[in-house]
Design an enzyme around this catalytic site. Structure first.
Site, mmCIF file in Angstrom:
data_model
loop_
_atom_site.group_PDB
_atom_site.id
_atom_site.type_symbol
_atom_site.label_atom_id
_atom_site.label_comp_id
_atom_site.label_asym_id
_atom_site.label_seq_id
_atom_site.Cartn_x
_atom_site.Cartn_y
_atom_site.Cartn_z
ATOM 1 C CG PHE A 104 -0.543 -0.375 2.340
ATOM 2 C CD1 PHE A 104 0.078 0.625 3.261
ATOM 3 C CD2 PHE A 104 -0.696 -1.477 3.140
ATOM 4 C CE1 PHE A 104 0.897 0.296 4.504
ATOM 5 C CE2 PHE A 104 -0.234 -2.002 4.354
ATOM 6 C CZ PHE A 104 0.500 -1.051 5.069
ATOM 7 N N GLY B 265 1.201 3.534 -3.444
ATOM 8 C CA GLY B 265 0.602 4.449 -3.783
ATOM 9 C C GLY B 265 0.028 5.526 -2.475
ATOM 10 C CG HIS B 266 -2.250 5.813 1.460
ATOM 11 N ND1 HIS B 266 -1.768 6.236 2.712
ATOM 12 C CD2 HIS B 266 -3.309 6.498 1.205
ATOM 13 C CE1 HIS B 266 -2.751 6.876 3.064
ATOM 14 N NE2 HIS B 266 -3.622 7.123 2.383
ATOM 15 C CG PHE B 267 0.217 9.812 0.187
ATOM 16 C CD1 PHE B 267 -0.887 9.923 -0.728
ATOM 17 C CD2 PHE B 267 0.067 9.943 1.778
ATOM 18 C CE1 PHE B 267 -2.148 10.091 -0.235
ATOM 19 C CE2 PHE B 267 -1.298 9.972 1.904
ATOM 20 C CZ PHE B 267 -2.416 10.344 1.155
ATOM 21 C CB VAL C 276 0.697 8.127 5.745
ATOM 22 C CG1 VAL C 276 -0.145 7.983 6.780
ATOM 23 C CG2 VAL C 276 1.515 9.201 6.012
#
Length: 146
Positions: free
Chosen positions: A47, A50-52, A57
């Site tokens: 994750f 893409g986050h971020f 986070v």
């Protein structure tokens, strides 16, 4: 902290698998009442791509999912619920107080407060180094896997 259930034992209790199994070990456990699990947050988590990308986070929804999985261990390891699944039925009073980032050790605590038939409730909190990251009330439904 002593490990009560390791990663492989957790997979015998709840149906989640990679990349969605979000707890690494259980360190406290009272059948049907309480569970404390640990998630070592790594920069390699999918994750974080893409986050971020420039400011990693852990998504809040995944923190609440990790809490739900912790609660599921408390419920699904009992003899009457073995082989069943616990589904989200609601999340109330959810608050995020601290960001969870790569390198953090996330401690996930769930106390089951009520079970009536197939529906249950629990109080949940996630902490990092004793600092509250997330708190919420979880509602879940227990059902047979079809």
């Amino acid at each position: 902290m002593e490990t009560i259930f390791d990663y492989n034992q957790i997979k015998q209790i709840i149906p989640h698998r990679q990349p969605f199994l979000l707890i690494d070990k259980v360190v406290e456990y009272e059948e049907g009442q309480r569970c404390v699990a640990i998630k070592q947050v790594s920069g390699n988590e999918p994750f974080f791509q893409g986050h971020f990308p420039e400011y990693a986070v852990m998504p809040g929804v995944l923190i609440t999912e990790a809490l739900a999985q912790t609660g599921a261990v408390a419920i699904l390891n009992s003899e009457e619920n073995k082989g069943k699944i616990a589904l989200f039925a609601g999340i109330d009073k959810c608050r995020f107080k601290r960001q969870v980032v790569p390198g953090d050790t996330l401690t996930l605590e769930v106390e089951i407060t009520k079970i009536k038939g197939p529906i249950g409730k629990g109080n949940a909190k996630a902490t990092v180094d004793g600092q509250l990251a997330c708190s919420c009330e979880l509602t879940f439904a227990i059902q047979d896997v079809k």
